[in-house]
Design a protein around this motif. Sequence first.
Motif, PDB file in Angstrom:
ATOM      1  N   THR A   1     -40.828-120.658-103.291  1.00 55.35           N
ATOM      2  CA  THR A   1     -41.633-120.345-102.087  1.00 55.35           C
ATOM      3  C   THR A   1     -41.720-121.650-101.287  1.00 55.35           C
ATOM      4  OG1 THR A   1     -42.780-118.606-103.520  1.00 55.35           O
ATOM      5  CG2 THR A   1     -43.943-119.529-101.415  1.00 55.35           C
ATOM      6  N   LYS A   2     -41.341-121.571 -99.967  1.00 53.36           N
ATOM      7  CA  LYS A   2     -41.649-122.631 -98.907  1.00 53.36           C
ATOM      8  C   LYS A   2     -43.019-122.493 -98.452  1.00 53.36           C
ATOM      9  CE  LYS A   2     -38.231-124.095 -96.445  1.00 53.36           C
ATOM     10  NZ  LYS A   2     -37.458-124.151 -95.340  1.00 53.36           N
ATOM     11  N   ILE A   3     -43.853-123.606 -98.549  1.00 50.79           N
ATOM     12  CA  ILE A   3     -45.194-123.375 -98.128  1.00 50.79           C
ATOM     13  C   ILE A   3     -45.272-124.176 -96.434  1.00 50.79           C
ATOM     14  CG2 ILE A   3     -46.250-123.190 -99.970  1.00 50.79           C
ATOM     15  CD1 ILE A   3     -47.307-125.996-100.069  1.00 50.79           C
ATOM     16  N   LYS A   4     -46.273-123.730 -95.741  1.00 56.12           N
ATOM     17  CA  LYS A   4     -46.356-124.271 -94.377  1.00 56.12           C
ATOM     18  C   LYS A   4     -47.245-125.345 -94.436  1.00 56.12           C
ATOM     19  CE  LYS A   4     -44.617-120.179 -91.797  1.00 56.12           C
ATOM     20  NZ  LYS A   4     -44.990-119.337 -91.124  1.00 56.12           N
ATOM     21  N   VAL A   5     -47.109-126.355 -93.831  1.00 54.90           N
ATOM     22  CA  VAL A   5     -48.200-127.567 -94.105  1.00 54.90           C
ATOM     23  C   VAL A   5     -48.407-128.089 -92.828  1.00 54.90           C
ATOM     24  CG1 VAL A   5     -47.576-128.136 -96.520  1.00 54.90           C
ATOM     25  CG2 VAL A   5     -46.643-129.274 -94.598  1.00 54.90           C
ATOM     26  N   GLY A   6     -49.782-128.464 -92.339  1.00 57.83           N
ATOM     27  CA  GLY A   6     -50.142-129.535 -91.363  1.00 57.83           C
ATOM     28  C   GLY A   6     -50.244-130.677 -91.951  1.00 57.83           C
ATOM     29  N   ILE A   7     -50.294-131.705 -91.125  1.00 63.32           N
ATOM     30  CA  ILE A   7     -50.607-133.358 -91.263  1.00 63.32           C
ATOM     31  C   ILE A   7     -51.843-133.652 -90.327  1.00 63.32           C
ATOM     32  CG2 ILE A   7     -49.658-135.490 -91.558  1.00 63.32           C
ATOM     33  CD1 ILE A   7     -48.079-133.231 -93.289  1.00 63.32           C
TER      34      ILE A   7
ATOM     35  N   LEU B   1     -38.985-126.449-100.288  1.00 60.00           N
ATOM     36  CA  LEU B   1     -40.368-126.518-100.648  1.00 60.00           C
ATOM     37  C   LEU B   1     -41.480-126.510 -99.505  1.00 60.00           C
ATOM     38  CD1 LEU B   1     -40.731-128.766-103.941  1.00 60.00           C
ATOM     39  CD2 LEU B   1     -40.041-126.568-103.889  1.00 60.00           C
ATOM     40  N   TYR B   2     -41.288-127.414 -98.647  1.00 57.80           N
ATOM     41  CA  TYR B   2     -42.270-127.441 -97.497  1.00 57.80           C
ATOM     42  C   TYR B   2     -41.451-127.328 -96.119  1.00 57.80           C
ATOM     43  CZ  TYR B   2     -45.393-129.907-101.009  1.00 57.80           C
ATOM     44  OH  TYR B   2     -46.062-130.032-102.077  1.00 57.80           O
ATOM     45  N   GLU B   3     -42.394-126.974 -95.183  1.00 55.53           N
ATOM     46  CA  GLU B   3     -42.059-126.737 -93.818  1.00 55.53           C
ATOM     47  C   GLU B   3     -43.468-127.387 -93.081  1.00 55.53           C
ATOM     48  OE1 GLU B   3     -41.358-123.769 -90.302  1.00 55.53           O
ATOM     49  OE2 GLU B   3     -41.246-123.115 -92.224  1.00 55.53           O
ATOM     50  N   ILE B   4     -42.866-128.570 -92.403  1.00 56.14           N
ATOM     51  CA  ILE B   4     -43.993-129.301 -91.735  1.00 56.14           C
ATOM     52  C   ILE B   4     -44.152-128.214 -90.227  1.00 56.14           C
ATOM     53  CG2 ILE B   4     -44.629-131.050 -90.288  1.00 56.14           C
ATOM     54  CD1 ILE B   4     -42.653-132.963 -91.937  1.00 56.14           C
ATOM     55  N   GLU B   5     -45.172-127.747 -90.524  1.00 58.24           N
ATOM     56  CA  GLU B   5     -45.615-126.665 -89.308  1.00 58.24           C
ATOM     57  C   GLU B   5     -46.461-127.306 -88.231  1.00 58.24           C
ATOM     58  OE1 GLU B   5     -45.841-122.519 -87.985  1.00 58.24           O
ATOM     59  OE2 GLU B   5     -44.722-123.624 -89.311  1.00 58.24           O
ATOM     60  N   ALA B   6     -47.097-128.131 -88.511  1.00 58.06           N
ATOM     61  CA  ALA B   6     -48.233-128.846 -87.265  1.00 58.06           C
ATOM     62  C   ALA B   6     -48.744-130.226 -87.746  1.00 58.06           C
ATOM     63  CB  ALA B   6     -49.628-127.837 -87.326  1.00 58.06           C
ATOM     64  N   ILE B   7     -48.894-130.876 -86.762  1.00 56.80           N
ATOM     65  CA  ILE B   7     -49.174-132.413 -87.102  1.00 56.80           C
ATOM     66  C   ILE B   7     -50.628-132.516 -85.984  1.00 56.80           C
ATOM     67  CG2 ILE B   7     -47.194-133.298 -87.702  1.00 56.80           C
ATOM     68  CD1 ILE B   7     -46.453-134.142 -84.898  1.00 56.80           C
ATOM     69  N   CYS B   8     -51.286-133.685 -86.474  1.00 57.78           N
ATOM     70  CA  CYS B   8     -52.423-133.978 -85.745  1.00 57.78           C
ATOM     71  C   CYS B   8     -52.814-135.003 -85.847  1.00 57.78           C
ATOM     72  CB  CYS B   8     -53.765-132.690 -86.266  1.00 57.78           C
ATOM     73  SG  CYS B   8     -55.395-133.272 -85.552  1.00 57.78           S
ATOM     74  N   ASP B   9     -53.049-135.838 -84.694  1.00 57.80           N
ATOM     75  CA  ASP B   9     -53.508-137.368 -84.486  1.00 57.80           C
ATOM     76  C   ASP B   9     -54.288-137.521 -83.147  1.00 57.80           C
ATOM     77  OD1 ASP B   9     -52.807-139.860 -86.009  1.00 57.80           O
ATOM     78  OD2 ASP B   9     -53.207-140.542 -84.079  1.00 57.80           O
ATOM     79  N   ILE B  10     -55.124-138.412 -83.190  1.00 63.23           N
ATOM     80  CA  ILE B  10     -56.033-138.737 -82.079  1.00 63.23           C
ATOM     81  C   ILE B  10     -55.004-139.856 -80.994  1.00 63.23           C
ATOM     82  CG2 ILE B  10     -58.144-138.508 -83.022  1.00 63.23           C
ATOM     83  CD1 ILE B  10     -58.458-141.602 -83.516  1.00 63.23           C
ATOM     84  N   SER B  11     -54.138-140.209 -81.260  1.00 65.14           N
ATOM     85  CA  SER B  11     -53.169-141.082 -80.512  1.00 65.14           C
ATOM     86  C   SER B  11     -52.032-139.909 -79.919  1.00 65.14           C
ATOM     87  CB  SER B  11     -52.482-142.009 -81.363  1.00 65.14           C
ATOM     88  OG  SER B  11     -51.455-142.775 -80.434  1.00 65.14           O
ATOM     89  N   PRO B  12     -52.256-139.698 -78.533  1.00 64.84           N
ATOM     90  CA  PRO B  12     -51.228-138.725 -77.864  1.00 64.84           C
ATOM     91  C   PRO B  12     -49.951-139.292 -78.043  1.00 64.84           C
ATOM     92  CG  PRO B  12     -53.340-139.237 -76.430  1.00 64.84           C
ATOM     93  CD  PRO B  12     -53.333-140.171 -77.766  1.00 64.84           C
ATOM     94  N   GLN B  13     -49.499-140.643 -77.899  1.00 66.78           N
ATOM     95  CA  GLN B  13     -48.398-141.185 -78.047  1.00 66.78           C
ATOM     96  C   GLN B  13     -47.770-141.102 -79.418  1.00 66.78           C
ATOM     97  OE1 GLN B  13     -47.374-144.923 -75.433  1.00 66.78           O
ATOM     98  NE2 GLN B  13     -49.678-144.830 -75.215  1.00 66.78           N
ATOM     99  N   LEU B  14     -48.414-141.366 -80.268  1.00 71.80           N
ATOM    100  CA  LEU B  14     -48.042-141.251 -81.671  1.00 71.80           C
ATOM    101  C   LEU B  14     -47.742-139.669 -81.965  1.00 71.80           C
ATOM    102  CD1 LEU B  14     -47.597-142.548 -84.417  1.00 71.80           C
ATOM    103  CD2 LEU B  14     -49.678-142.375 -84.999  1.00 71.80           C
ATOM    104  N   LEU B  15     -48.755-138.930 -81.517  1.00 71.57           N
ATOM    105  CA  LEU B  15     -48.389-137.573 -81.827  1.00 71.57           C
ATOM    106  C   LEU B  15     -46.887-137.032 -81.099  1.00 71.57           C
ATOM    107  CD1 LEU B  15     -49.980-134.976 -82.801  1.00 71.57           C
ATOM    108  CD2 LEU B  15     -50.539-134.354 -80.570  1.00 71.57           C
ATOM    109  N   ALA B  16     -46.805-137.450 -80.105  1.00 79.09           N
ATOM    110  CA  ALA B  16     -45.424-136.875 -79.347  1.00 79.09           C
ATOM    111  C   ALA B  16     -44.377-137.830 -80.092  1.00 79.09           C
ATOM    112  CB  ALA B  16     -45.482-137.454 -77.907  1.00 79.09           C
ATOM    113  N   LYS B  17     -44.425-139.032 -80.568  1.00 81.76           N
ATOM    114  CA  LYS B  17     -43.261-139.645 -81.075  1.00 81.76           C
ATOM    115  C   LYS B  17     -43.072-139.120 -82.539  1.00 81.76           C
ATOM    116  CE  LYS B  17     -40.256-143.230 -81.512  1.00 81.76           C
ATOM    117  NZ  LYS B  17     -39.258-143.246 -80.447  1.00 81.76           N
ATOM    118  N   ILE B  18     -43.788-138.950 -83.199  1.00 81.81           N
ATOM    119  CA  ILE B  18     -43.660-138.137 -84.502  1.00 81.81           C
ATOM    120  C   ILE B  18     -43.237-136.606 -84.397  1.00 81.81           C
ATOM    121  CG2 ILE B  18     -44.740-137.309 -86.896  1.00 81.81           C
ATOM    122  CD1 ILE B  18     -44.296-140.648 -86.360  1.00 81.81           C
TER     123      ILE B  18
END
Length: 356
Positions: free
Chosen positions: A2-8, A29-46
Motif C-alpha cells: 500500500t502506497k501512502i500519501k504524505v505531506g511534509i 511505499l510513499y508518495e509525496i503529495e504535498a509540501i509546506c514551508d514559510i519560505s516561498p523560494q524554498l517551497l518552489a525549489k523543493i
Amino acid sequence: MTKIKVGIIGLGEVAQLVHLPILESLSELYEIEAICDISPQLLAKIGEKYRVKQRYLNMTDMFEQSDLDAVFVLNNMEYHTECTLAALNKNIHVFVEKPMCVTQGEANAIIQARDASRAHVMVGYMRRFAPAYLQALEEVKTLGPIIYARVRDIIGPNSFFTRQSSPIYRFNDIPAQAVQDRKERNARLMREAIGDLPDEMYGAYGLLLGLNSHDISAMRELIGMPLRVRAASAWLGGRFKNAIFEYEGFNVTFETGMDQQGRFDAHIEVFGENKSILVQYDTPYIRQLPTTLHVSETIGDSFEKSTVRPTYKDAYVIELEYFHEVVTKGISPKTTPEDYLQDLIIFGMIMDAIQQ
C-alpha cells in the motif's frame, strides 16, 4: 504494498538531507503529495526538485486542501505541537521529528488528541532503529548485573559534514513576523518547561531537547529509567553539560557538548563484570555511515573483542519502513508520545540538579 500519501511540513536541513531523499527512494511505499514551508523560494525549489505540485505556505491550507494519509512534521520544535494536533484533528497519522515538543503539557495534549483520533503519532528517534542498536538490546541481557554505564555525545558543527557532502538550500525570504513569532514562542515554552531562569539555562535545556533527546531516549530503552540525577552541571552557556544518573546498583555518567571540531563522537557503553557492549554512532548527515556494536568479554584467560556492523542500511530508512507499517497495519510505534514524555521527565531532573 500500500502506497501512502504524505505531506511534509518544514523543508529545512533534515528534510533536505534525510526525509525527502528517503521518501523518494521508497517510492513503492510513499508518495509525496504535498509540501509546506514559510519560505516561498524554498517551497518552489523543493517542489520543482521533487515534482510536487501541491505547495503550501501554511499547514492549515495543506490539511484542508490535500488528501493525506500521514504528515511529516519537520519544522522548528516550537510548532511541532500545533502541527501535530491539527493533523490528528483530521485523523492523519503523524511522524514528528525529535524533539516532539518542549513541555510536558504539550506532550499530554498530543496524547489526548491522539487518543481522540484514529491516527498514530511516531517520534523520530532513528538511533533506536539502527540494527547495531537493536542487537545491543539483546546483548545487554547477557551482561549479568550492570555495574556501570556511560553516555557520551560530543560533536562538531553539522555544517562541517554537510558542506562537504550535500548542498542545503536556504533563502532569506522568511517574513520578519514569523521570525519574531518563533522567538516569542520559544521564550514562552522555555519558561513553561523549566521556569523563569537565566538564558544559559534555556541554552542547556535547548541542547537536551535537540541533540540529547537521542542519547537519553536510547539510554532508556537499553537500561531503563534512572531513579534520580545525583549531580549535574552546565557551562559555556549550556553548550556543555554532564550528569550522573543513579540506577539500582550502579551509576551512569552522561557528558555532552558542541564544539568546532570536525568529528562526531556519540556512543553508549554498558559494563557487566566480565563483558561490556558499546554502541558507536556516526553523523547522520552523511548517509550510510554505519552504527557499530563493539563487544568485549573475558572468558577464563581469554580476552575477546569484536566489532559488529550488521548492515550499511541507513537507520533512517529502517525507521521510515517501520512508520509505513505503523500507518498501514495500525500498530502502535515504540517511539510514542508517552515514550517521549519520559525523556522530558529526565530533562527536568537534569535541570533541577544543575540548579542545586
